[in-house]
Scaffold this motif. Structure first.
Motif, short mmCIF file in Angstrom:
data_model
loop_
_atom_site.label_atom_id
_atom_site.label_comp_id
_atom_site.label_asym_id
_atom_site.label_seq_id
_atom_site.Cartn_x
_atom_site.Cartn_y
_atom_site.Cartn_z
N LEU A 19 35.13 14.88 -25.37
CA LEU A 19 33.89 15.12 -24.64
C LEU A 19 32.80 14.39 -25.42
O LEU A 19 32.66 14.59 -26.63
CB LEU A 19 33.58 16.61 -24.57
N VAL B 63 33.57 13.04 -19.95
CA VAL B 63 34.78 13.78 -20.32
C VAL B 63 35.93 12.78 -20.21
O VAL B 63 36.20 12.27 -19.12
CB VAL B 63 35.02 14.95 -19.35
N THR C 222 30.96 21.29 -20.04
CA THR C 222 30.88 20.30 -21.14
C THR C 222 29.46 20.28 -21.69
O THR C 222 29.23 20.38 -22.90
CB THR C 222 31.28 18.91 -20.61
#
Ligand SMILES: O=C(O)CCC(=O)C(=O)O
Ligand SMILES: [Fe+2]
Length: 357
Positions: free
Chosen positions: A213, A302, A98
């Motif tokens: 995200l 997330v 991420t």
């Protein structure tokens, strides 16, 4: 022609954070709504619920664990889940890819932009939230929003090819979260006296899961902006993998006070969404929460939002409506509710208030 609508296309916050000493006025919240960077400490810590001790069946082998879940949901509408079966190395990898995505060069991220031809906003992709009014207070946060389930709804071209393991990791995280959510929803249904499949069946195979995200860059004036304004999630249920190095998430207690949600490494944060609040006729509450930024450090999360098939109706379960507890929410459907969500999020109000009786 372009300039009169320029406010609709705010800058990428990561770029702003790299250059400005003072957040632009669109990010600055009114005097009376400013964040408390250090909020109150919870009077009782949020229980850690060990999912390996919960059962989807009607018998509960560990009633104490169910009691912890009940208490967390009744007091906060959220809890921290451990015993979820995801290894710490896997969670670390999910965070790493991420972060890796947000650290890509801007041209690479812009391949997944949530702007059509650099202008019209669309839900999926990389960028900011929709801006519906010139007076909207913007969040100090960039997002990447993507449908991850069901397979038939995913858009292949939106799955990033960088970092190389990004897409496989997000797919694996999606599959693992789905198992966790199925177990939790069965337990939530039992807690309010519904059949254990009641909420699970509402999601079924056509339910849509959105991953968001979030990237909150460091902020030169964290006491004047929000990473994310106060809101509740329009989902059925939400699962969050939170940064375990920087705090920032705050939840509003029933007393109206803001509390810091503590960081517990390797725990997943689970919160009730508006849809369960409606279906449980208010027995379970969707918590109001927000995110504050940090002067020196960036923060990531997330977030997995579980949502019903767009045409499905949302209303209180008939089993939970009676003379003593009359229906508290009007009927709506998922598509309209989600449309309301983006509108209300932008205006700093709550979609659920529009259906309250
Ligand atoms: O960043 C977080 O910890 C929470 C984000 C959140 O509330 C959301 O994306 O809806
Ligand atoms: Fe949220």
């Amino acid at each position: 022609m372009a300039s009169e609508q320029q406010w609709k296309i705010p800058p990428i916050v990561q770029e702003l954070a790299a250059g400005v000493q003072t957040p632009p006025s669109q990010y600055v919240v009114g005097e009376q709504d400013r964040p408390d960077l250090v909020a109150a400490v919870m009077p009782e810590p949020i229980p850690l619920v060990d999912l390996s001790r919960l059962s989807a069946a009607s018998d509960d082998p560990y009633p104490d664990e169910v009691a912890k879940l009940r208490s967390a949901l009744q007091s906060w509408g959220l809890f921290l889940a451990v015993g979820h079966g995801m290894e710490s190395s896997f969670l670390a990898e999910t965070m790493k890819v991420t972060k890796g995505f947000f650290k890509l060069p801007m041209e690479e991220k812009q391949k997944y932009s949530n702007r059509v031809n650099g202008r019209e906003f669309k839900l999926e992709g990389y960028g900011n939230d929709i801006v519906v009014s010139e007076n909207q207070t913007l969040d100090w946060c960039d997002r990447f929003y993507i449908i991850v389930e069901p397979e038939s709804r995913t858009i292949h071209s939106l799955w990033p090819t960088q970092p190389p393991t990004f897409s496989d990791t997000l797919r694996e995280f999606t599959a693992r979260c789905r198992e966790v959510v199925t177990l939790i929803l069965a337990n939530m249904a039992k807690l309010v006296g519904l059949h254990e499949r009641y909420f699970v069946d509402m999601l079924d195979k056509d339910g849509v899961t959105y991953a968001r995200l979030n990237y909150y860059p460091h902020c030169p004036e964290p006491d004047r902006v929000f990473g994310m304004k106060a809101h509740s999630d329009a989902s059925v249920i939400t699962v969050v993998l939170v940064d375990d190095t920087v705090s920032g998430l705050q939840v509003q207690g029933g007393d109206g006070v803001w509390y810091d949600v503590p960081i517990v490494p390797n725990a997943l944060l689970v919160n009730v969404g508006d849809v369960i609040e409606i279906m449980s006729n208010g027995l379970l509450k969707s918590p109001v929460h927000r995110v504050v930024t940090n002067l020196e450090r960036e923060r990531l999360s997330v977030v997995m939002f579980y949502s019903m098939e767009p045409e499905k109706e949302i209303e209180p379960a008939p089993e939970l409506v009676d003379e003593e507890r009359p229906r508290r929410y009007r009927k709506t459907n998922t598509k309209d509710y989600i449309a309301d969500l983006f509108e209300t999020l932008a205006r700093g109000t709550r979609a659920i208030d529009r259906v309250k009786i």
